[in-house]
Design an enzyme around this catalytic site. Structure first.
Site, PDB file in Angstrom:
ATOM      1  N   SER A 194       8.816  29.587  31.807  1.00  0.00           N
ATOM      2  CA  SER A 194       8.374  29.368  33.190  1.00  0.00           C
ATOM      3  C   SER A 194       7.802  30.565  33.929  1.00  0.00           C
ATOM      4  CB  SER A 194       9.521  28.800  34.013  1.00  0.00           C
ATOM      5  OG  SER A 194       9.557  27.418  33.839  1.00  0.00           O
ATOM      6  N   SER A 251       7.427  26.459  35.182  1.00  0.00           N
ATOM      7  CA  SER A 251       7.729  25.959  36.504  1.00  0.00           C
ATOM      8  C   SER A 251       7.401  26.929  37.638  1.00  0.00           C
ATOM      9  CB  SER A 251       9.202  25.584  36.590  1.00  0.00           C
ATOM     10  OG  SER A 251      10.026  26.718  36.411  1.00  0.00           O
ATOM     11  N   LYS A 292      10.197  32.831  44.179  1.00  0.00           N
ATOM     12  CA  LYS A 292      10.307  31.441  43.716  1.00  0.00           C
ATOM     13  C   LYS A 292      11.436  30.747  44.471  1.00  0.00           C
ATOM     14  CE  LYS A 292      10.716  28.846  39.331  1.00  0.00           C
ATOM     15  NZ  LYS A 292      10.850  28.967  37.872  1.00  0.00           N
TER      16      LYS A 292
HETATM   17  N1  GLN Z   1       8.737  24.015  30.686  1.00  0.00           N
HETATM   18  C1  GLN Z   1      10.092  24.240  30.264  1.00  0.00           C
HETATM   19  C2  GLN Z   1      10.970  23.116  30.763  1.00  0.00           C
HETATM   20  O1  GLN Z   1      10.447  22.192  31.282  1.00  0.00           O
HETATM   21  C3  GLN Z   1      10.564  25.566  30.732  1.00  0.00           C
HETATM   22  C4  GLN Z   1      10.967  25.589  32.152  1.00  0.00           C
HETATM   23  C5  GLN Z   1      11.499  26.913  32.577  1.00  0.00           C
HETATM   24  O2  GLN Z   1      11.339  27.916  31.889  1.00  0.00           O
HETATM   25  N2  GLN Z   1      12.195  26.893  33.703  1.00  0.00           N
HETATM   26  O3  GLN Z   1      12.146  23.148  30.642  1.00  0.00           O
END
Ligand code: GLN
Length: 485
Positions: free
Chosen positions: A178, A154, A79
């Site tokens: 994410s 994400s 990532k």
């Molecule tokens: N979707 C969640 C957010 O927008 C989690 C994102 C993540 O785990 N990095 O914060």
């Protein structure tokens, strides 16, 4: 079967037996990537030349090796918020579009020590803020099962790369879901380790009390293999814990007779999609037949998890992102008349709308006058959420829930409504607030799209959730499919 279709376990055995060369494996993945990534768009940066060069070095080196490390010659995608020395690390933000770290994250050092080969940097929502990769400053990654749908986020690029056969495995990061949510949407396995299990050194910080790095793979066993490598105390991350790292693969074929599974009623609300409910509860029944004992439990403070998360995460983000000021890192605006203007234009031009929204929410709830009403209160509720889980774990060994309220949504469906987007994290954020580990395992299909089952464990009990995940994988009959586009 082509090489890129196999699991990490299978390929590493082939390499150890010296039946396949690392360069053959890497070439196979490059071919697959060249065939499909123009459609999927999983990668922010390709590393073809470097990957192939490394692989060829390993082809020669392996002849002299007696003990071949576990990831020798295995191409793994990373990532793009995990620092890779000498390789651009953008966080899918204009702010870091041309940023190349001078050091490796601890997880990268660990993968290197086991002979892995870096295979590209994957797309994400800018600074990991989002649930669909639509917040990437560059482009949206597509769901390999349906190109009109999001891969989740994400870590959408990491999940889509693995699910479309372009990478053998990948690393993601999980602050509120994410790793698990994109794994669920793409039909792959994804584990969020206990907070403190894996070093965060070199992970670009979003919300430091919630962030964890973890694997995304095609099989549960592959996740266990990667967890063996990336776990452990790191003196450079004071929040990492000195807890012995057992061989996680040893947990996989254990009997589950008498294992207690909790089904929290708050995670199966009345308006939950029926297909998802039935599929998850069906798999739970199969686990019961294998000897597990199932009981309904309650995690009452879950109803405040989204609000709590969306106060704590932006607060920490607003502080962590203060460093991007045009002086030390990344982008700087072209024209400015004084320092103040340089800061403000740099941040205005460098950050996208969701990142700005989070910074504004974060600075607001931390400001004097609002701190007690929002931030402090959220911290107190976080403790209650943690206690909910600890109470539940006095009676059960694991907790099973859906990973997401529904399967992958359409691109554009939620992007104009942040609240709807935040609500898609409803089953994952409580786990980060409580610091406990959780894994997504695909368990079936709805309208030809994968359904994800989440198994939540006690702190540092990744072994047990991996064991249950392996049973779900075997019993559910789900098979990852590779498509031609
Ligand atoms: N979707 C969640 C957010 O927008 C989690 C994102 C993540 O785990 N990095 O914060």
């Amino acid at each position: 079967m082509r090489l890129w279709e196999r699991s990490l376990k299978e390929l590493s055995e082939l390499v150890r037996k010296k039946e396949v060369k690392p360069s053959e494996i890497v070439s196979s993945f490059i071919d697959r990537k060249n065939q499909v990534d123009s459609k999927i768009k999983a990668f922010v940066s390709y590393t073809d030349e470097l990957s192939l060069e490394e692989a060829k070095k390993k082809d020669e080196e392996i002849v002299k090796l007696d003990n071949i490390p576990s990831l020798y010659g295995m191409p793994i995608a990373i990532k793009d918020n995990i620092s890779t020395k000498g390789i651009r690390t953008t966080c899918s933000s204009k702010m870091l579009e041309n940023f190349t770290p001078v050091y490796d994250a601890t997880v990268i050092e660990k993968l290197k020590s086991q002979g892995y080969i870096i295979f590209g940097k994957t797309n994400l929502d800018e600074f990991a803020m989002g649930s669909s990769t639509e917040n990437s400053a560059f482009f949206t990654t597509k769901n390999p099962w349906d190109l009109e749908r999001v891969p989740g986020g994400s870590s959408g690029g990491s999940a889509a790369a693995v699910a479309s056969g372009q990478a053998l495995a990948s690393l993601g990061s999980d602050t509120g879901g994410s790793i698990r949510q994109p794994a669920a949407f793409c039909g792959v396995v994804g584990l969020k380790p206990t907070y403190g299990r894996v070093s965060r050194y070199g992970l670009v910080a979003f919300a430091s009390s919630l962030d964890q790095i973890g694997p995304i793979t095609r099989t549960v066993e592959d996740t266990a293999i990667l967890m063996n490598v990336i776990s452990g105390k790191d003196s450079r991350d004071s929040t990492s814990k000195d807890i012995p790292v057992e061989d996680f693969t040893q947990f996989l074929n254990r009997d589950i007779k008498g294992l207690k599974i909790g089904i929290p009623k708050e995670y199966f609300p009345e308006d939950l999609d029926n297909h998802i409910r039935e599929r998850i509860l069906n798999v739970v029944k199969q686990l019961e037949k294998e000897g597990a004992v199932v009981e309904e439990i309650s995690l009452p403070y879950t109803k405040y998890a989204i609000e709590t998360y969306y106060i704590i995460a932006p607060s920490e983000a607003s502080s962590n992102l203060a460093r991007f000021d045009g002086v030390r890192y990344g982008y700087r605006t072209k024209e400015y008349s004084d320092l103040e203007e340089m800061y403000s234009k740099t941040r205005d031009e460098g950050f996208g709308p969701e990142v700005k929204r989070r910074i504004m929410i974060g600075t607001y709830v931390l400001s004097s006058g609002y701190y007690d009403a929002y931030y402090l209160k959220a911290q107190k509720v976080r403790t209650l959420i943690y206690k909910d889980f600890m109470n539940a774990f006095e009676n059960v060994d694991v907790i099973i829930t859906p990973t997401t309220p529904d399967v992958a949504f359409k691109i554009g469906e939620k992007s104009s409504d942040p609240i709807q987007m935040y609500l898609s994290d409803i089953f994952t954020v409580s786990v980060n607030l409580a610091t406990v580990p959780a894994i997504n395992v695909p368990c079936g299909l709805k309208d030809n799209l994968p359904i994800g089952l989440q198994i939540i464990g006690k702190p540092f009990d990744e072994g047990t959730i991996l064991n249950v995940a392996k049973k779900v994988e075997d019993l559910s009959g789900f098979k990852l499919k590779f498509f031609n586009y």
